[in-house]
Design a protein around this motif. Structure first.
Motif, PDB file in Angstrom:
ATOM      1  N   ARG A 110      12.606  21.746  14.523  1.00  0.00           N
ATOM      2  CA  ARG A 110      12.643  21.073  15.823  1.00  0.00           C
ATOM      3  C   ARG A 110      11.964  19.717  15.687  1.00  0.00           C
ATOM      4  O   ARG A 110      10.882  19.603  15.117  1.00  0.00           O
ATOM      5  CB  ARG A 110      11.938  21.907  16.883  1.00  0.00           C
ATOM      6  CG  ARG A 110      12.582  23.236  17.190  1.00  0.00           C
ATOM      7  CD  ARG A 110      11.738  24.018  18.188  1.00  0.00           C
ATOM      8  NE  ARG A 110      10.383  24.214  17.685  1.00  0.00           N
ATOM      9  CZ  ARG A 110       9.330  24.499  18.451  1.00  0.00           C
ATOM     10  NH1 ARG A 110       9.476  24.616  19.760  1.00  0.00           N
ATOM     11  NH2 ARG A 110       8.127  24.678  17.914  1.00  0.00           N
ATOM     12  N   ARG A 163      12.834  23.366  30.436  1.00  0.00           N
ATOM     13  CA  ARG A 163      12.740  24.122  29.183  1.00  0.00           C
ATOM     14  C   ARG A 163      12.031  25.446  29.433  1.00  0.00           C
ATOM     15  O   ARG A 163      11.180  25.580  30.307  1.00  0.00           O
ATOM     16  CB  ARG A 163      11.973  23.310  28.134  1.00  0.00           C
ATOM     17  CG  ARG A 163      12.684  22.053  27.620  1.00  0.00           C
ATOM     18  CD  ARG A 163      13.650  22.356  26.497  1.00  0.00           C
ATOM     19  NE  ARG A 163      12.977  22.956  25.350  1.00  0.00           N
ATOM     20  CZ  ARG A 163      12.434  22.258  24.342  1.00  0.00           C
ATOM     21  NH1 ARG A 163      12.489  20.941  24.340  1.00  0.00           N
ATOM     22  NH2 ARG A 163      11.862  22.896  23.331  1.00  0.00           N
ATOM     23  N   SER A 198      16.134  18.488  24.355  1.00  0.00           N
ATOM     24  CA  SER A 198      16.494  19.909  24.425  1.00  0.00           C
ATOM     25  C   SER A 198      15.854  20.752  23.331  1.00  0.00           C
ATOM     26  O   SER A 198      15.615  21.949  23.537  1.00  0.00           O
ATOM     27  CB  SER A 198      18.016  20.070  24.383  1.00  0.00           C
ATOM     28  OG  SER A 198      18.528  19.599  23.143  1.00  0.00           O
ATOM     29  N   GLU A 199      15.586  20.168  22.164  1.00  0.00           N
ATOM     30  CA  GLU A 199      15.003  20.933  21.068  1.00  0.00           C
ATOM     31  C   GLU A 199      13.656  20.384  20.608  1.00  0.00           C
ATOM     32  O   GLU A 199      13.078  20.887  19.642  1.00  0.00           O
ATOM     33  CB  GLU A 199      15.969  20.946  19.870  1.00  0.00           C
ATOM     34  CG  GLU A 199      17.292  21.643  20.150  1.00  0.00           C
ATOM     35  CD  GLU A 199      18.196  21.643  18.930  1.00  0.00           C
ATOM     36  OE1 GLU A 199      17.781  21.092  17.877  1.00  0.00           O
ATOM     37  OE2 GLU A 199      19.305  22.184  19.020  1.00  0.00           O
TER      38      GLU A 199
END
Length: 371
Positions: A16, A128, A86-87
């Protein structure tokens, strides 16, 4: 939106990325380099709007071809921001409209970039399923023009009449007082970042920065005055100063600033929801005139300077009280300013860059000398 992030990388534990918005900029590129050197994958998110920053991105790609990737995008684009975040395992939010003068010319764009862009990023993290740290680059401008601080003029520099302020600088307990659209937009973003820690449990931290200088800085009249002065002087070009040149800032070498950001991430559980003043402190407080004199010593020749009226929102004196950041983040003493400025001058001589153009800043507007 364009992405060059490779999809064929081998599956390695925790690939990530660390997301750095404004990652092709001065502070952002130095942060990206630090984290890539430590073995992290880094995702740069930048719209490459500032002249010359594409060179920083090229530099990062060449140094870390397997670690650094990029999305060319705008923080005002909610979909692009959401995808970029998102990651991410941590976010360093450097992307901003950075000039007081620009905010006065186009306050709506200033609002959209600095407030809406920050909110887009915060909301992407709020959605998230895990708490993702966000560390935000704020500004000393959140404290206003500091006109209530009585000043004396000594040795080409303003100094506070109050010896306690002279000794320690401006602390985090100073009331917020937003001036100019830039002060309002950065101040509002600063408060949103802190409130998202309170309201939604996002581990955030804010740095209210004074003047950061160092390698990879594309200094112009708009922003980055230490590098701008050096670039002009090294190219034999005159320097425009707004005000009398006795205005004082504390300056901090980029290596020390990057270390503070890295330590905030490392210690985010202890410092989340807090704001720190970040600068060189009283030992690294200099006026524009004092910097000019030092530059003349470095290059061995006079530097031509012209003087114009003060600009809106300019502080005659701002020096950070850095004891809280030093204490709670375990920061080492900052680089002495003469040593750091000499190192920047050497780098600029070895790697000239397009910010040296005499007309680059003034083609858009006459800008204040201190950001």
């Amino acid at each position: 939106m364009k992405s060059d992030r490779h999809s064929g990388a081998p599956a390695i534990l925790d690939r990530r990325p660390v997301l750095v918005t404004g990652g092709a900029g001065f502070i952002g590129s130095n942060l990206a380099d630090r984290f890539a050197n430590e073995g992290h994958d880094v995702l740069v998110f930048d719209r490459l709007a500032r002249p010359g920053v594409e060179r920083n991105l090229d530099w990062l790609r060449k140094r870390h071809p397997d670690r650094v990737s990029a999305i060319i995008g705008d923080v005002r684009d909610e979909e692009a921001v959401t995808k970029a975040a998102s990651e991410a395992k941590a976010v360093f939010h450097m992307a901003a409209q950075v000039a007081v003068t620009t905010s006065l010319v186009d306050p709506r764009e200033d609002f959209e970039v600095n407030i809406r862009g920050t909110l887009n990023l915060l909301d992407a993290l709020r959605r998230r399923s895990e708490p993702v740290p966000l560390i935000f680059a704020s500004t000393n401008k959140v404290y206003g023009d500091l006109a209530d601080i009585a000043l004396d003029k000594r040795d080409d520099a303003y100094v506070p009449h109050d010896p306690a302020i002279r000794r320690t600088g401006i602390g985090e307990r100073r009331p917020l007082h937003f001036h100019t659209p830039y002060g309002c937009s950065k101040g509002a973003a600063d408060q949103y970042v802190l409130d998202y820690a309170r309201s939604f449990g996002i581990p955030t931290c804010v740095f209210r920065m004074s003047c950061i200088y160092g390698q990879r800085q594309m200094g112009t009249e708009d922003q980055g005055w230490v590098a701008h002065f050096l670039i002009r002087a090294l190219n034999g070009q005159p320097i425009s100063i707004y005000g009398d040149g006795c205005q004082v800032r504390d300056v901090l070498d980029i290596s020390d600033a990057v270390d503070a950001y890295a330590r905030a991430w490392k210690n985010i559980a202890a410092v989340q929801g807090r704001a720190f003043n970040l600068g060189g402190g009283p030992d690294n407080a200099i006026s524009l005139r004092q910097l000019l004199a030092h530059i003349q010593d470095i290059i061995g020749r006079p530097v031509e300077a012209s003087y114009s009226d003060w600009r809106a929102g300019d502080q005659r004196y701002y020096v950070s009280d850095t004891h809280l950041a030093a204490q709670d983040l375990g920061l080492k003493p900052p680089t002495p300013w003469r040593k750091g400025v000499a190192a920047l001058a050497q780098w600029l001589q070895e790697e000239p860059h397009p910010a040296a153009s005499a007309s680059q800043g003034t083609q858009r507007r006459r800008a204040e000398a201190v950001s």
